[in-house]
Every structure is written in structure tokens, then in C-alpha cells.
Design an enzyme around this catalytic site. Structure first.
Site, PDB file in Angstrom:
ATOM      1  N   GLY A  90     -60.077 -22.898 -62.848  1.00  0.00           N
ATOM      2  CA  GLY A  90     -60.631 -21.772 -63.591  1.00  0.00           C
ATOM      3  C   GLY A  90     -60.970 -22.121 -65.024  1.00  0.00           C
ATOM      4  O   GLY A  90     -60.707 -23.221 -65.501  1.00  0.00           O
ATOM      5  N   GLY A 125     -55.931 -23.692 -74.753  1.00  0.00           N
ATOM      6  CA  GLY A 125     -57.235 -23.050 -74.666  1.00  0.00           C
ATOM      7  C   GLY A 125     -58.188 -23.408 -75.784  1.00  0.00           C
ATOM      8  O   GLY A 125     -59.271 -22.809 -75.891  1.00  0.00           O
ATOM      9  N   ARG A 175     -71.932 -22.172 -75.531  1.00  0.00           N
ATOM     10  CA  ARG A 175     -72.716 -22.783 -74.460  1.00  0.00           C
ATOM     11  C   ARG A 175     -73.619 -21.729 -73.807  1.00  0.00           C
ATOM     12  O   ARG A 175     -73.250 -20.560 -73.708  1.00  0.00           O
ATOM     13  CB  ARG A 175     -71.793 -23.403 -73.400  1.00  0.00           C
ATOM     14  CG  ARG A 175     -70.769 -24.348 -74.006  1.00  0.00           C
ATOM     15  CD  ARG A 175     -70.199 -25.287 -72.996  1.00  0.00           C
ATOM     16  NE  ARG A 175     -69.375 -24.655 -71.974  1.00  0.00           N
ATOM     17  CZ  ARG A 175     -68.703 -25.334 -71.037  1.00  0.00           C
ATOM     18  NH1 ARG A 175     -68.778 -26.652 -71.007  1.00  0.00           N
ATOM     19  NH2 ARG A 175     -67.960 -24.710 -70.147  1.00  0.00           N
ATOM     20  N   ASP A 251     -65.202 -29.154 -59.435  1.00  0.00           N
ATOM     21  CA  ASP A 251     -65.221 -28.009 -60.343  1.00  0.00           C
ATOM     22  C   ASP A 251     -66.154 -28.242 -61.527  1.00  0.00           C
ATOM     23  O   ASP A 251     -66.378 -27.320 -62.320  1.00  0.00           O
ATOM     24  CB  ASP A 251     -63.811 -27.685 -60.832  1.00  0.00           C
ATOM     25  CG  ASP A 251     -63.150 -28.857 -61.538  1.00  0.00           C
ATOM     26  OD1 ASP A 251     -62.850 -29.855 -60.851  1.00  0.00           O
ATOM     27  OD2 ASP A 251     -62.948 -28.798 -62.762  1.00  0.00           O
TER      28      ASP A 251
END
Length: 487
Positions: A90, A125, A175, A251
């Protein structure tokens, strides 16, 4: 903090999918954010060119605020990492913060490095300035090369410390892509025996990005065929410019055939078919020569998720097209690089003989092709070209065969051929040492080198003397550079 920008046309699309596909998140504020780079060309394309001057826009790009009317979300996916099933992954340090309607279609804006999500797996993160500069520069460099890719709109920095191998400072990259959908999104639900979710995601993907598939007798099979083709063409384009992704996990593979997730990538300096750009890849799984095969391996993983819908025989037939599509496109790119007007089957031998010569000398891949364009159809071989090879006699023999092939091809003249070749063989690519130089300057607060390099990379095929330093052979110290997954 919420911000409303009235002229920002929000168009929730991925965010409108059910909750099982994503989680709502809240970005973690960055102290003292500053705008390091703003992609004016992309902003204009997206009709965001005036956004940089808006009150609160930098806070939004840093993750210090969110948009009124749009939830911040992180998507869930799984995947195979280095060939091993890794389970749930994820968006661990990325979050979707807007979907906007633009002249080119709906575009997702994603912040990378804006804080923890439910998928961070005990990580912070965050992204560091070093890796963020690499992604900002390379995604735009790839776009300028004409290679499908996610884009970079902005780079925001902060003095907040972040711990990696050493203490570094935080940064956030904005992005941009039509979608950040990955093979791993399909794998996640398939491996959880939630085939209804696979179908729902496939239906959404077809409706949004592959509407032509909906009109076929087997839309899911048509979707697989389309992804096979885009993936094969993408990797052929990588091979042509000497780009290595470095971490081709499932991924990190885009359903839209985009170059996705810039981490331990590298453009080859000296040609080496076994080149491994990621020092974490100790078995060379993702080496330059392995990339085409890994692309097919990853497509097998995607096809597995659709087997209940399309059947094994149809899936195998779709996957068998990959090699032909890859070879056809790579052959066409080699034809252009060699300045030929037509590609013949025997030209693979001509190209293969050249690769062997380049491999033996570890000849600089990018510079060689630019110098090859200087070769006249007759007469002496320029010394600056011939001296790039170790076995000069063997190269002379190859040049004779190449010149004969040019004659059979009916090439119209040295000048026109050179123009054609220089239009497909870049002068400027983002070599690791160039990225390292601008990173070191930026870490000292000097962003001018970053902007200057970005300007050169925006026009990779142009011959711009003021940027000649970016087209030189790499310095000796570049050989000691090491790039890992943390990059």
C-alpha cells in the site's frame, strides 16, 4: 487546515471507489516548508500556472493543509518483491490529495513524503531531500525523452530531520499521473479471494482508461492484452536509452504502462548488459538485461488475478504476445538509433555485434550513439568515435558492415542521417553523478544547480553548448556511487 481554490476543478474518480480500495488519511505537517522547485511547464499544461502564487499553496504541497471537498486517501495493494510474495503493502509514504480535470484529462495529484498512512508498516512516511530530488528530476527527464512516466509538479523542502542511513532533511514531491494504479492493486484482492473486487477494479480501469476494451466480447482479456502491449513497449524504451528501474516489483508496475516509483534507478554510463543499479539487488534480478524478462514475469502475476475471468489458455495467448511486441518495438528503436529507414531481420546481427564491442570496452552508452551520428558514409572513422572501443580493428570491420547496410538502406546523406539519429539518441540523461552533484548543493541550500540541470534534461536531444558539462564522461569518483532502495 482546509483550503479552497475556486479555480481548481476537482473531479474525484479513484476517491469515489468503495472504501476497500483505499483509506482516508491525514497528512502530517512539515515545519517551515519552502518551495524548492516548481514545474512551470507542467503547471501550465494542467492550468495550475498561477497556483504557485496563491496563499496557502505551498502549505498544500507540503501536506500542511488539504483541499475542501476532497479527502486525502492512501490506496491499498500487495505485490511480489524481488520475486517473493510480500503480502499487503500500500501507499506507505504517498497519499492522493486531489484529482483535477485538465485539458489532457483527469489527473491525480499525489504527495510523496507527507507522513504516515495505515500502510507505512512502522516507517515514518517521510521522504528525504536526496530521494525527492532524484524523483523530481528523473520523472521529468523521462517525460522529455518521450518515455511514458508519472510526472513531478513540485518539490518542497523542510529542515525537519529524517533518519535513514544518516540524518537527512525532509521533502515532499507532488507527483502527477492519470492514475497510480499498479499490478499490485489487482494482486491484493486476488490473493485474498476477493475476486468480486478484482472485477470491480477491472471494470473501473476499463471504463476510465481502456474504454475500447468494453466493446469487445471479453473485456477482461482485452484489458490484459492492452497492458501486455504497453508494458512491452515501455521496457523497450527503457532499454533503448540505457535506463534501469532498479526495483521492478509488481507493486511498482503501472497498469497504464507508465514508469512508476523512482528509487534506486540508474542510467548506464559504460555499457554493461549485466548492469545492476540497485546495490540492494545482490542477485542482479533487476539488471539491465533482465528487465524485459522481468516485465513478462510481472505480467504473469497480473494475469493470475484475471484467470477466473478469462481462463488459462486465453491468458497464456495474451502473454505470448509480449516477446513479439517487445522485439518489434525495440527493433524499431534500434533502427532509429542506427539511422536506418527500414529494419530487416538480419539487422539484429548488426546490432548484436555492436553490443558485444560496447560490452567489451564498457563504452559510454549515451555518448557513443551521439558520436556514431558523426560517422560519414565514406572515409576515415572519426578518432573520437573509434577510440571509444578497445578492439579497434573489430570496430573497423563493424563500421564497414554498417556502412554497407546504410548504402542498402538508401540513406540520403550524412547530415540528414545525423539529424535523425540525434533526434532519438539523447545528449543529456540523468546520470547518477549529476544527480549527486545537485543533491550535495541542495543540502547546502543552493538550488541553482538543480534548476540548471532540470533545464538541460528538459531538452535531452538538443545540442546546447551551455550545458556541455552534463554531456561529458562521468568523473572517476562516479564509480563509487551506490544507490539503494532508500534512495
Amino acid at each position: 487546515m482546509k483550503h479552497t481554490f475556486p479555480d481548481l476543478p476537482l473531479a474525484p474518480r479513484f476517491a469515489a471507489l468503495p472504501d476497500r480500495f483505499h483509506s482516508r488519511v491525514q497528512s502530517t505537517p512539515l515545519p517551515q516548508p519552502s518551495l524548492i522547485a516548481w514545474n512551470e511547464a507542467l503547471a501550465t499544461e494542467l492550468r495550475l500556472d498561477s497556483a504557485a502564487g496563491k496563499l496557502g499553496w505551498v502549505d498544500f504541497l507540503a501536506g500542511n493543509s488539504s483541499l475542501t471537498g476532497y479527502p486525502q486517501i492512501a490506496s491499498v495493494y500487495s505485490g511480489h518483491q524481488f520475486g517473493v510474495w510480500a503480502g499487503q503493502l500500500g501507499d506507505g509514504r504517498a497519499m492522493l490529495v486531489a484529482e483535477i480535470d485538465t485539458p489532457a484529462g483527469i489527473r491525480e495529484l499525489q504527495l510523496k513524503g507527507a507522513g504516515q498512512t495505515p500502510y507505512s508498516r512502522r516507517a515514518d512516511g517521510r521522504a528525504v531531500l536526496r530521494s525527492s530530488i532524484r524523483e523530481y528530476l528523473c520523472s521529468e527527464a523521462m517525460h522529455a525523452l518521450g518515455i511514458p512516466t508519472t510526472r513531478a509538479l513540485a518539490l518542497v523542502g523542510s529542515p525537519q530531520p529524517v533518519w535513514r542511513e544518516t540524518v537527512e532533511t525532509a521533502a515532499v514531491v507532488t507527483r502527477v499521473a492519470p492514475s497510480f494504479l499498479r499490478f499490485g492493486h489487482f494482486e491484493h484482492f486476488h490473493h485474498r479471494d476477493q475476486q468480486d473486487a478484482v472485477r470491480e477494479l477491472a471494470d473501473w480501469t476499463i471504463a476510465q482508461f481502456y474504454p475500447e476494451c468494453a466493446a469487445t466480447a471479453q473485456p477482461y482479456l482485452a484489458l490484459l492484452h492492452a497492458v501486455v502491449e504497453r508494458t512491452a513497449r515501455l521496457i523497450a524504451a527503457w532499454q533503448a536509452v540505457g535506463f534501469c528501474h532498479g526495483v521492478m516489483n509488481t507493486d511498482n508496475m503501472s497498469l497504464l504502462g507508465l514508469t512508476l516509483d523512482y528509487g534506486p534507478f540508474g542510467f548506464m554510463d559504460g555499457f554493461d548488459a549485466g548492469y545492476v543499479c540497485n546495490h540492494s539487488d545482490d542477485r542482479g534480478r533487476y539488471s539491465y538485461e533482465q528487465q524485459p524478462q522481468i516485465g513478462l514475469w510481472n505480467l504473469h502475476c497480473l494475469a493470475q488475478t484475471l484467470l477466473p475471468e478469462i481462463g488459462r489458455d486465453a491468458a497464456v495467448e495474451a502473454l505470448q504476445r509480449y516477446q513479439t511486441i517487445f522485439e518489434d518495438h525495440f527493433g524499431d528503436l534500434l533502427r532509429q538509433k542506427l539511422g536506418l529507414r527500414q529494419w530487416r531481420e538480419e539487422d539484429w546481427g548488426l546490432a548484436g555485434d555492436l553490443m558485444a564491442l560496447l560490452q567489451a570496452a564498457h563504452t559510454d552508452w549515451t555518448i557513443f550513439w551521439r558520436r556514431l551520428a558523426m560517422l560519414p558514409a565514406q572515409g576515415a572513422i572519426p578518432a573520437e568515435l573509434r577510440d571509444m572501443l578497445l578492439d579497434r580493428d573489430a570496430f573497423d570491420t563493424w563500421v564497414a558492415a554498417y556502412r554497407a547496410r546504410l548504402g542498402e538502406d538508401g540513406s540520403l546523406g550524412d547530415t540528414e542521417r545525423a539529424t535523425r539519429m540525434n533526434a532519438v539518441n539523447p545528449k543529456y540523461v540523468l546520470r547518477n553523478h549529476l544527480a549527486e552533484e545537485v543533491i550535495r548543493a541542495a543540502q547546502q541550500g543552493d538550488h541553482d544547480p538543480l534548476h540548471r540541470l532540470a533545464a538541460a534534461l528538459a531538452h535531452p536531444y538538443d545540442d546546447t553548448p551551455e550545458y556541455d558539462e552534463f554531456a561529458a564522461l562521468p568523473p572517476d569518483w562516479a564509480r563509487t556511487l551506490s544507490v539503494s532502495c532508500s534512495s
